[in-house]
Design a protein around this motif. Structure first.
Motif, mmCIF file in Angstrom:
data_model
loop_
_atom_site.group_PDB
_atom_site.id
_atom_site.type_symbol
_atom_site.label_atom_id
_atom_site.label_comp_id
_atom_site.label_asym_id
_atom_site.label_seq_id
_atom_site.Cartn_x
_atom_site.Cartn_y
_atom_site.Cartn_z
ATOM 1 N N UNK A 36 1.635 9.837 -5.496
ATOM 2 C CA UNK A 36 2.327 11.119 -5.315
ATOM 3 C C UNK A 36 3.221 11.430 -6.519
ATOM 4 N N UNK A 37 3.877 10.415 -7.047
ATOM 5 C CA UNK A 37 4.735 10.611 -8.223
ATOM 6 C C UNK A 37 3.895 11.033 -9.432
ATOM 7 N N UNK A 46 0.839 -1.209 0.000
ATOM 8 C CA UNK A 46 0.000 0.000 0.000
ATOM 9 C C UNK A 46 0.867 1.249 0.000
ATOM 10 N N UNK A 47 1.930 1.264 0.824
ATOM 11 C CA UNK A 47 2.819 2.423 0.868
ATOM 12 C C UNK A 47 3.477 2.661 -0.487
ATOM 13 N N UNK A 48 3.850 1.591 -1.173
ATOM 14 C CA UNK A 48 4.457 1.709 -2.493
ATOM 15 C C UNK A 48 3.471 2.315 -3.495
ATOM 16 N N UNK A 49 2.231 1.882 -3.430
ATOM 17 C CA UNK A 49 1.200 2.414 -4.338
ATOM 18 C C UNK A 49 0.939 3.890 -4.031
ATOM 19 N N UNK A 50 0.893 4.253 -2.764
ATOM 20 C CA UNK A 50 0.692 5.658 -2.395
ATOM 21 C C UNK A 50 1.827 6.515 -2.956
ATOM 22 N N UNK A 86 -4.326 8.447 -21.591
ATOM 23 C CA UNK A 86 -2.929 8.143 -21.255
ATOM 24 C C UNK A 86 -2.662 8.419 -19.778
ATOM 25 N N UNK A 87 -3.149 9.555 -19.268
ATOM 26 C CA UNK A 87 -2.975 9.860 -17.851
ATOM 27 C C UNK A 87 -3.728 8.844 -16.993
ATOM 28 N N UNK A 88 -4.946 8.507 -17.390
ATOM 29 C CA UNK A 88 -5.748 7.542 -16.624
ATOM 30 C C UNK A 88 -5.029 6.197 -16.508
ATOM 31 N N UNK A 89 -4.364 5.785 -17.565
ATOM 32 C CA UNK A 89 -3.659 4.500 -17.564
ATOM 33 C C UNK A 89 -2.486 4.496 -16.596
ATOM 34 N N UNK A 90 -2.001 5.678 -16.212
ATOM 35 C CA UNK A 90 -0.885 5.764 -15.271
ATOM 36 C C UNK A 90 -1.339 5.699 -13.811
ATOM 37 N N UNK A 91 -2.622 5.768 -13.562
ATOM 38 C CA UNK A 91 -3.135 5.725 -12.191
ATOM 39 C C UNK A 91 -2.990 4.291 -11.672
ATOM 40 N N UNK A 92 -2.350 4.100 -10.526
ATOM 41 C CA UNK A 92 -2.117 2.747 -10.026
ATOM 42 C C UNK A 92 -3.365 1.869 -9.966
ATOM 43 N N UNK A 93 -4.507 2.422 -9.593
ATOM 44 C CA UNK A 93 -5.725 1.613 -9.473
ATOM 45 C C UNK A 93 -6.188 1.049 -10.804
ATOM 46 N N UNK A 114 -6.823 16.876 -7.126
ATOM 47 C CA UNK A 114 -6.908 15.437 -6.933
ATOM 48 C C UNK A 114 -6.905 15.128 -5.455
ATOM 49 N N UNK A 115 -7.573 14.031 -5.101
ATOM 50 C CA UNK A 115 -7.625 13.647 -3.699
ATOM 51 C C UNK A 115 -8.179 12.244 -3.567
#
Length: 122
Positions: A30-31, A22-26, A94-101, A45-46
């Motif tokens: 942030x990145x 979880x910490x890695x995904x968080x 493209x941005x959406x695909x970068x979201x970890x979820x 974003x939040x």
């Protein structure tokens, strides 16, 4: 054009993940926020608190009715969002695909309809 990137995932999966994962995904979130800012695409974003903290408001018979929980039961819950600026749908995707979820949930991409500062007469 502004786009809302709505992040849906399964809260139970998140809770079962090891703490370090979880910490890695968080850190990835942030990145990504930093990358969006650096590229001039970030507006807001939040993350959202768990659905157990949610309430739903409706008006029935001219009365406000407040109920516990989200509007509908689903396998995936709205967990957060990014509001971004993008030239076109493809850039927003493209941005959406970068979201970890996106790897274990889904990202809903919706163009934002601008609201005029003043309501037109008539």
């Amino acid at each position: 054009m502004e786009y809302m990137l709505l992040i849906y995932d399964d809260e139970e999966i998140w809770e079962r993940m090891p703490r370090e994962e979880r910490k890695s995904i968080v850190r990835e979130y942030f990145a990504l926020a930093s990358e969006l800012r650096d590229n001039g695409n970030y507006i807001a974003g939040s993350p959202l608190r768990p659905t157990a903290t949610a309430t739903t408001v409706r008006i029935r018979d001219n009365r406000r009715v407040v109920a516990d929980g989200p509007f509908a039961e689903t396998k995936e819950q709205l967990g957060g969002y990014f509001l971004i600026e993008a030239e076109c749908d493809d850039e927003a995707w493209e941005w959406a695909a970068k979201i970890p979820a996106a790897r274990y949930g889904s990202i809903e991409v919706r163009p934002v309809e601008p609201v005029p500062a003043e309501v037109p007469a008539g």
